[in-house]
Design an enzyme around this catalytic site. Structure first.
Site, PDB file in Angstrom:
ATOM      1  CE  LYS A 226      -5.185  -0.122  -4.930  1.00 10.48           C
ATOM      2  NZ  LYS A 226      -4.815   0.535  -3.698  1.00 10.48           N
ATOM      3  NE  ARG A 267      -1.427   6.140  -5.820  1.00  7.35           N
ATOM      4  CZ  ARG A 267      -1.390   5.087  -6.622  1.00  7.35           C
ATOM      5  NH1 ARG A 267      -2.465   4.345  -6.797  1.00  7.35           N
ATOM      6  NH2 ARG A 267      -0.274   4.767  -7.246  1.00  7.35           N
TER       7      ARG A 267
HETATM    8  N1  PMM Z   1      -2.030   1.632  -4.133  1.00  9.05           N
HETATM    9  C1  PMM Z   1      -1.129   1.404  -5.084  1.00  9.05           C
HETATM   10  C2  PMM Z   1       0.002   2.229  -5.210  1.00  9.05           C
HETATM   11  N2  PMM Z   1       0.198   3.263  -4.385  1.00  9.05           N
HETATM   12  N3  PMM Z   1      -0.518   4.576  -2.574  1.00  9.05           N
HETATM   13  C3  PMM Z   1      -1.404   4.806  -1.603  1.00  9.05           C
HETATM   14  N4  PMM Z   1      -1.223   5.838  -0.772  1.00  9.05           N
HETATM   15  N5  PMM Z   1      -2.502   4.026  -1.430  1.00  9.05           N
HETATM   16  C4  PMM Z   1      -2.751   2.946  -2.209  1.00  9.05           C
HETATM   17  O1  PMM Z   1      -3.758   2.250  -1.985  1.00  9.05           O
HETATM   18  C5  PMM Z   1      -1.838   2.681  -3.272  1.00  9.05           C
HETATM   19  C6  PMM Z   1      -0.716   3.524  -3.412  1.00  9.05           C
HETATM   20  C7  PMM Z   1      -1.309   0.260  -6.022  1.00  9.05           C
HETATM   21  O2  PMM Z   1      -2.018   0.607  -7.134  1.00  9.05           O
HETATM   22  P1  PMM Z   1      -1.410   0.987  -8.593  1.00  9.05           P
HETATM   23  O3  PMM Z   1      -0.396  -0.057  -8.949  1.00  9.05           O
HETATM   24  O4  PMM Z   1      -2.613   0.919  -9.412  1.00  9.05           O
HETATM   25  O5  PMM Z   1      -0.832   2.340  -8.582  1.00  9.05           O
END
Ligand code: PMM
Length: 288
Positions: A226, A267
Site C-alpha cells: 500500500k 492479506r
Molecule cells: N484492501 C484492498 C482490497 N481488499 N480487503 C480487506 N479486508 N482489507 C483491505 O485492506 C483490502 C481488502 C486493496 O488492495 P489490493 O487492490 O491490493 O487488493
C-alpha cells in the site's frame, strides 16, 4: 496463544491455524494498482491462487473489482464473470477461498461456488443487500473500516484521533451487521489500511493494532504494497515512492508486526516472505 497485544481469537466457520493466517490475494482485474492485469484470465488466476497456496497461503482472497484510490466501479455482470469461475476453480482444488466484493449478488454466487468467507471492504455499506445475503448464507464476514467509494476516499481521510475513530466506527458497523443477522462469532474486523487514510493514519493504526482487540473479534490486516509503505520507503518526503511491486519486503515487515500483535490473518500479494514472517512470530510467541 496470543501475541504481544492480545488474543488472536477464532472465527466460526473457518479453520484455526494456531498462528496468524496468511491470506493470499488474487485480483482478477485489469487495473488493480499492485498486480493488475497479470491474472486477468480464469485459468491464470486459478493457477496463481494455487501457486500462493504452494508458497504458504492458508486462504486465497479472490476479487474482481479494483479498490485502488480513484478507481471507478466495475459493473456487476463483469464482476461476476471475473470472480465466480476463479472461486469455483480454487474451491474445487480444496483451497479455502474468500471473496472480496462489495456486491451481495457476487457474494451469494461466490459462496454457491465454494467461497467460505465474504470480505466486503465496505463492511456492508455499499450494497444494502449484502448483510441479509451473508446472514442467509451463514458464512463469516469481514467488517472493514470504510468511509466511501474509492473515487472520493482521499477527501474522507480526516481524523482527530484515527485509532479512536476507526475503532468507534468499526464498533458501530459490527453492531449494525449483528443487528442485520450475521452471527458475532462469524465476524472479523479490519482497520482498512489505505481506505480514506493517509500514510500517517495507516502508520498510527499499525502502531496501535493491539487497541483494535478491544472490539473483541479477530483482526485482519491488509498492508500489502500500500501507499503508506511507498511513503516509508521513499528516499525523502518529496521523493517518488518505489513501485508497488518493490514493497513486498516492507509488506513482510508489517506481517511480522501484525502477527506479533495478535492479528488473526494478514492479506498479502506475495506470500513467501509473509509465510516466513508469521512462522517466526509464532516461534517467538512459543518461546515466551
Ligand atoms: N484492501 C484492498 C482490497 N481488499 N480487503 C480487506 N479486508 N482489507 C483491505 O485492506 C483490502 C481488502 C486493496 O488492495 P489490493 O487492490 O491490493 O487488493
Amino acid at each position: 496463544m496470543h501475541g504481544a497485544g492480545g488474543a488472536r481469537g477464532r472465527v466460526e466457520g473457518l479453520p484455526d491455524w494456531d498462528r496468524c493466517a496468511v491470506m493470499g490475494v488474487v485480483n482478477v482485474t485489469p487495473d488493480s494498482f499492485s498486480d493488475g492485469g497479470r491474472w486477468f484470465d480464469t485459468a491464470a488466476a486459478v493457477k496463481r491462487g494455487l501457486e500462493l497456496v504452494a508458497q504458504g497461503a492458508d486462504l486465497v482472497d479472490v476479487g474482481g473489482e479494483s479498490t485502488r484510490p480513484g478507481a471507478s466501479r466495475v459493473d456487476a455482470d463483469e464482476e461476476l464473470r471475473r470472480v465466480v469461475p476463479v472461486v469455483r476453480g480454487l474451491a474445487s482444488e480444496g483451497v479455502t477461498v474468500s471473496v472480496d466484493t462489495m456486491r451481495a449478488a457476487v457474494a451469494e454466487q461466490a459462496v454457491a461456488a465454494g467461497a467460505v468467507l465474504v470480505n466486503d471492504v465496505s463492511g456492508g455499506l455499499a450494497d444494502p443487500g449484502m448483510i441479509p445475503a451473508v446472514a442467509a448464507a451463514d458464512v463469516p464476514f469481514v467488517v472493514m473500516h470504510w468511509r466511501g467509494f474509492s473515487a472520493d476516499m482521499n477527501s474522507l481521510a480526516v481524523y482527530d484521533d484515527v485509532v479512536a475513530e476507526v475503532t468507534a466506527e468499526l464498533r458501530a458497523r459490527m453492531d449494525a451487521v449483528i443487528d442485520g443477522g450475521i452471527a458475532p462469532e462469524r465476524l472479523l474486523v479490519d482497520p482498512g489500511l489505505g481506505f480514506a487514510k493517509h500514510a500517517e493514519h495507516d502508520l498510527a493504526l499499525v502502531a496501535h493494532l493491539a487497541e483494535l482487540h478491544a472490539l473483541g473479534r479477530p483482526l485482519l490486516v491488509a498492508a500489502s504494497r500500500k501507499r503508506f509503505l511507498g511513503r516509508v520507503l521513499a528516499a525523502g518526503p518529496a521523493a517518488a515512492p518505489p513501485p508497488a511491486r518493490e514493497r513486498d519486503a516492507a509488506t513482510a515487515a508489517v506481517s511480522a508486526i501484525a502477527a506479533h500483535e495478535g492479528a488473526w490473518a494478514v492479506r498479502v500479494h506475495e506470500v513467501r516472505a509473509t509465510a516466513d514472517a508469521v512462522r517466526v512470530a509464532r516461534a517467538v510467541e512459543g518461546a515466551r
